[in-house]
Design a protein around this motif. Structure first.
Motif: not given
Length: 320
Positions: A67-68, A99-110
């Motif tokens: 998620h984060l 780049g890998a985090a951008a493919e994660c559907r659950a990602l909400e914040s960086i």
């Protein structure tokens, strides 16, 4: 919340992970790093992966589906790596991890690590820039940090997640690899005889606390993280009872060569700090995060000189 910390093997990343373990809002916690964590972690899952191993990084991050993301995988020139290697490692980590985090559907914040070096020190620049000042880096490290900011922002805009940036002053603390810290601990230390401008630093613990606060608040803007107060190179040298060596103009080339041979290379962003200073307005951090560093710049410098050097002890004699 599933939280991923990149650069967890470094001193700052290890401390951030240790603090996150105690946060009630953090569920699963995983990390990626080139080196093992520097601290004992109780419930963190760590993956030792080299920055250029793109496929492994993508596989682990997409499996975890965070998620984060707290991105701390940044190599400062002449801290843990030579300038060219530091740039390559930082770029590889940013490309693979963000780049890998951008493919994660659950990602909400960086939340990404940056530094005051992004503001640069061109002529007629603001001495104490706030976050509204347009970054104009004038050092290799400053350009590297700005590239990370722009990459993270572009990804955030594309997938619709918030992106927060912590622009740290030079991080100092026990066992923290630091180009300026190593230079100041030399027996003889160069300083600018013409100007000797002030600079500020940040203690590693305060920097780690700032990352935790930024992650908790889902920071969505850049913030300066700077210790209270300031100090000049000459003042720092005298506090450490070192020998100050005044340098003027072309003598910097000689000073850099001598420092390199002595084991404390002077990167261009360090020379820029010694000649032009490096300060930052951090008032907005207290408003946005409800956080303010507690260790002053002078106290950080004093602690720098209290850290013990390597003590060589003779091997024990064999006993029959």
């Amino acid at each position: 919340m599933r939280v991923l910390v990149s650069g967890m093997g470094g001193e700052l990343g290890s401390r951030v992970a240790m603090l996150l373990e105690d946060e009630p809002w953090v569920g699963s916690l995983e990390g990626i790093g080139v080196d093992p964590p520097r601290r004992r972690l109780r419930r963190t899952v760590f993956h030792r992966i080299v920055a250029h191993e793109h496929d492994r990084i993508v596989s682990e991050i997409t499996r975890f589906n965070p998620h984060l993301l707290v991105h701390i995988a940044v190599w400062e020139p002449h801290a843990r790596a030579a300038p060219k290697a530091a740039r390559e490692l930082t770029d590889d980590a940013a490309t693979s991890i963000l780049g890998a985090a951008a493919e994660c559907r659950a990602l909400e914040s960086i939340v990404v690590r940056s530094g005051l070096e992004v503001y640069g020190r061109p002529r007629h620049s603001v001495t104490r820039p706030n976050e509204d000042v347009v970054p104009t880096p004038t050092s290799e490290y400053g350009h590297t940090l700005l590239d990370i900011e722009q990459t993270a922002t572009a990804i955030g805009d594309r997938i619709g997640v918030s992106v927060g940036t912590l622009r740290l002053a030079s991080v100092l603390g026990p066992h923290v690899p630091s180009a300026i810290g190593r230079l100041l601990r030399m027996p003889s230390v160069p300083f600018s005889a013409v100007a000797d401008p002030p600079f500020a630093v940040i203690h590693q613990h305060d920097a780690a606390e700032a990352f935790v606060a930024a992650a908790h608040r889902r920071l969505a803007q850049p913030l300066n993280i700077v210790a209270p107060g300031a100090i000049t190179a000459y003042q720092a040298i005298r506090r450490g009872h070192r020998i100050p060596v005044p340098i003027v103009g072309p003598q910097w080339a000689i000073a850099r060569a001598a420092a390199f041979l002595a084991g404390a290379p002077v990167a261009d962003h360090v020379q820029e700090m010694l000649q032009r200073g490096r300060l930052g307005d951090n008032s907005r951090a207290a408003e946005v995060l409800g956080f303010a560093p507690t260790t002053t710049t002078s106290d950080v410098i004093d602690q720098l000189y209290r850290w013990p050097s390597v003590i060589h002890t003779p091997a024990r004699e064999a006993v029959a």
